[in-house]
Design an enzyme around this catalytic site. Structure first.
Site, PDB file in Angstrom:
ATOM      1  N   GLU A  74      21.348 -13.853  12.989  1.00  0.00           N
ATOM      2  CA  GLU A  74      20.985 -13.064  14.181  1.00  0.00           C
ATOM      3  C   GLU A  74      19.677 -13.541  14.823  1.00  0.00           C
ATOM      4  O   GLU A  74      19.465 -13.365  16.017  1.00  0.00           O
ATOM      5  CB  GLU A  74      20.897 -11.571  13.843  1.00  0.00           C
ATOM      6  N   CYS A 134      23.064 -11.504   4.666  1.00  0.00           N
ATOM      7  CA  CYS A 134      22.081 -11.417   3.582  1.00  0.00           C
ATOM      8  C   CYS A 134      22.512 -10.382   2.544  1.00  0.00           C
ATOM      9  O   CYS A 134      23.434 -10.645   1.796  1.00  0.00           O
ATOM     10  CB  CYS A 134      20.695 -11.148   4.168  1.00  0.00           C
ATOM     11  N   HIS A 164      20.006 -15.187   7.871  1.00  0.00           N
ATOM     12  CA  HIS A 164      20.055 -14.223   8.991  1.00  0.00           C
ATOM     13  C   HIS A 164      20.355 -14.961  10.298  1.00  0.00           C
ATOM     14  O   HIS A 164      19.438 -15.328  11.029  1.00  0.00           O
ATOM     15  CB  HIS A 164      18.713 -13.499   9.119  1.00  0.00           C
TER      16      HIS A 164
HETATM   17  N1  GLN Z   1      17.446  -7.394  -1.001  1.00  0.00           N
HETATM   18  C1  GLN Z   1      18.119  -8.643  -0.961  1.00  0.00           C
HETATM   19  C2  GLN Z   1      17.245  -9.778  -1.515  1.00  0.00           C
HETATM   20  O1  GLN Z   1      16.058  -9.642  -1.611  1.00  0.00           O
HETATM   21  C3  GLN Z   1      18.594  -8.949   0.447  1.00  0.00           C
HETATM   22  C4  GLN Z   1      17.496  -9.112   1.427  1.00  0.00           C
HETATM   23  C5  GLN Z   1      17.956  -9.052   2.864  1.00  0.00           C
HETATM   24  O2  GLN Z   1      19.043  -8.597   3.128  1.00  0.00           O
HETATM   25  N2  GLN Z   1      17.120  -9.464   3.795  1.00  0.00           N
HETATM   26  O3  GLN Z   1      17.747 -10.814  -1.840  1.00  0.00           O
END
Ligand code: GLN
Length: 536
Positions: free
Chosen positions: A509, A382, A507
């Site tokens: 994970e 992410c 994600h």
């Molecule tokens: N801050 C980034 C976004 O909002 C990544 C978010 C995250 O890593 N969960 O896109």
């Protein structure tokens, strides 16, 4: 109709109630029963999405896009199920429901009260989970500690359920802490006695007490708990601290946890098949001469729970390997001060996990640059992927000052930005949440790992790779190996020439299971293990 097991906690918080509840779920499932599980969180937030990881640890995201308590992650990993938004209830949700109904006039002039309106809403939510899942047994963990003011409506609700459906259909498990007094050389049961007394004052009596201890529970302590808490001696179980979480189902099974619950509920089932758990624990405990040192570069490195699913996914990936796993926590702010080399030189791989806010962002970007330039295996999750795109834009594609508009709205090269239809966004709303499809390019590393060209992964972010810059980044060698089926959203990037440089907007994970490690983590860990073996 479902039977219910209610799990409460006494004496201290962070007792491992969630692991106890998960272990019970795992054992019941391994006995062939249809079980579901939910968490009740007594705080007033509607969900933990707006809470700092310092307060709350990781926010776990379900397939249907709910931001939930991290215990749902344990439940999914232990029971190997996909849960939904209904499996996590908060007081914030309960009150929103009640107040919405009140404003609509649904209560027909009644005075709206904690009993029965709040408690009924809690009971309905619990029963809905049982019904939707057609569960033989529904496990309900009540967050917090018995005695907390905010937990009272939940305890009242679980007391009433016993009355509503019959006492033979419910079982109460109290997880408590037994401190050891060094000065006296004795285990102390008094805090547990008080906690159980507190429960009994509101009409609840535990059927089983699970004692979290640092050492073996003494027969004297067990006798006292049995006597003062009015509970059979063989229903006082020990939950000793262990290195491997996945050992807990085995330890609970040795003490007959599932058997005792089933006896209480009058349900017949076969003995749980715990062979898969034995295999996992065997792999975990196997002596591994070498350990891959994996750096986790993040902001919340002092709160172990902030990245718990990432750590577990790495553990899962390492289980079948002859190389062990050692996590190394690295503060991205420290990298900003002292440079990457100091922290990353003796590592075998780096994970840059998700995050929000600009603190430490340059440290993350510089750690990724280090991995890219030195061939150190890298997995970006992410925000980790967004940082990888920023590094590549700045340092390979010559886009000086490239950034995400989250951190620099005036960047000349906003390689990460909101999509045009996302403007006017406020915090808390408008995130891309939950499972989305992703198409994988045939000849990519991602395809070799997933062995599939269509996958579904869970998201929690607002910003995306800006399509305006894709062609230019691509010409310089960045491969967009995963995209949304309409090609509009970048989901996976990779650098083919690198030993392992893969990052994803989602994600992964959240979908890793001990029995079924996630392909991206497996690929990353194999590369890190190779690095480790070559270095030795
Ligand atoms: N801050 C980034 C976004 O909002 C990544 C978010 C995250 O890593 N969960 O896109």
């Amino acid at each position: 109709m479902s039977h219910y097991v209610f799990v409460t906690g006494g004496v201290i918080s962070s007792l491992g109630k969630g692991i106890t509840a998960s272990s019970l779920g795992a054992l019941l499932k391994a006995s062939g029963l249809n079980v579901t599980i939910m968490k009740c969180d007594p705080y007033l937030n509607v969900d933990p999405g707006t809470m700092s990881p310092y307060q709350h640890g990781e926010v776990f995201v379900t397939e249907d896009g709910a931001e939930t308590d991290l215990d749902l992650g344990h439940y999914e990993r232990f029971i190997d199920v996909n849960l939904t938004r209904y499996n996590n209830l908060t007081t914030g949700q309960v009150y929103s429901t009640v107040i919405t109904k009140e404003r609509r006039g649904d209560y027909l002039g009644a005075t709206v009260q904690v009993i029965p309106h709040v408690t009924n809403t809690i009971k309905e939510s619990i029963q809905r989970v049982a019904r939707i899942n057609d569960a033989t047994i529904t496990i309900v963990e009540v967050g917090g500690t018995v005695g907390d003011i905010e937990g009272l409506p939940y305890l009242e609700a679980i007391r009433q359920i016993r009355n509503d459906i019959g006492r033979d259909k419910v079982c109460y498990i109290h997880v408590t802490y037994i401190p050891f007094s060094r000065a006296i050389g004795e285990m102390k049961t008094k805090p547990t006695q008080h906690s159980v007394r507190e429960m009994r004052a509101i009409g609840l009596t535990p059927d089983i007490i699970v004692c979290r201890t640092q050492r073996a529970l003494t027969p004297e302590a067990c006798d006292k708990i049995s006597l003062f808490c009015d509970i059979d001696k063989d229903c006082v179980l020990e939950a000793r601290d262990v290195d491997c979480l996945y050992e807990i189902p085995l330890l609970m099974n040795e003490q007959g946890l599932a058997r005792k619950v089933l006896k209480r509920l009058g349900i017949e089932a076969k003995e749980p098949d715990v062979e898969p758990w034995k295999r996992i624990v065997g792999q975990f405990k196997q002596k591994k001469a070498r350990k891959a040192r994996i750096g986790l570069v993040g902001k919340y490195i002092k709160v172990a729970d902030a990245y718990i699913s990432v750590i577990e996914a790495l553990v899962h990936a390492s289980l079948p390997s002859e190389v062990g796993f050692e996590p190394i926590w690295i503060s991205s702010e420290q990298i900003e001060k002292d440079g990457s080399g100091k922290f990353l030189a003796d590592l075998d791989g780096v994970v840059v996990p998700g995050g929000f806010g600009d603190r430490g962002i340059e440290g993350k970007i510089s750690a990724i640059q280090y991995c890219r330039e030195t061939g150190l295996p890298f997995l970006g999750l992410c925000l980790g992927m967004q940082c990888a795109v920023i590094d590549f834009a700045r340092n390979v594609a010559g886009m000086d000052g490239a950034h995400s508009t989250e951190f620099n709205p005036d960047s000349p090269f906003p390689v990460i930005s909101l999509l045009p239809d996302q403007s006017g966004i406020v915090k808390g709303g408008s995130m891309r949440l939950g499972a989305y499809p992703c198409r994988i390019a045939d000849d990519s590393r991602a395809f070799r790992l997933y062995k599939s060209s269509l996958i579904y992964e869970r998201h929690r972010h607002r910003y995306e790779v800006n399509n305006e810059f894709r062609a230019k980044l691509g010409r310089k060698g960045m491969v967009f190996s995963g995209t949304s089926p309409d090609l509009q959203l970048v989901e996976i990037i990779e650098l083919p020439e690198h030993p392992f440089f893969v990052a994803c907007q989602f994600h992964p994970e959240f979908k890793s299971r001990p029995q079924n490690p996630h392909p991206l983590f497996v690929g990353f860990f194999m590369a890190a293990a190779d690095h480790c073996l070559k270095a030795s």
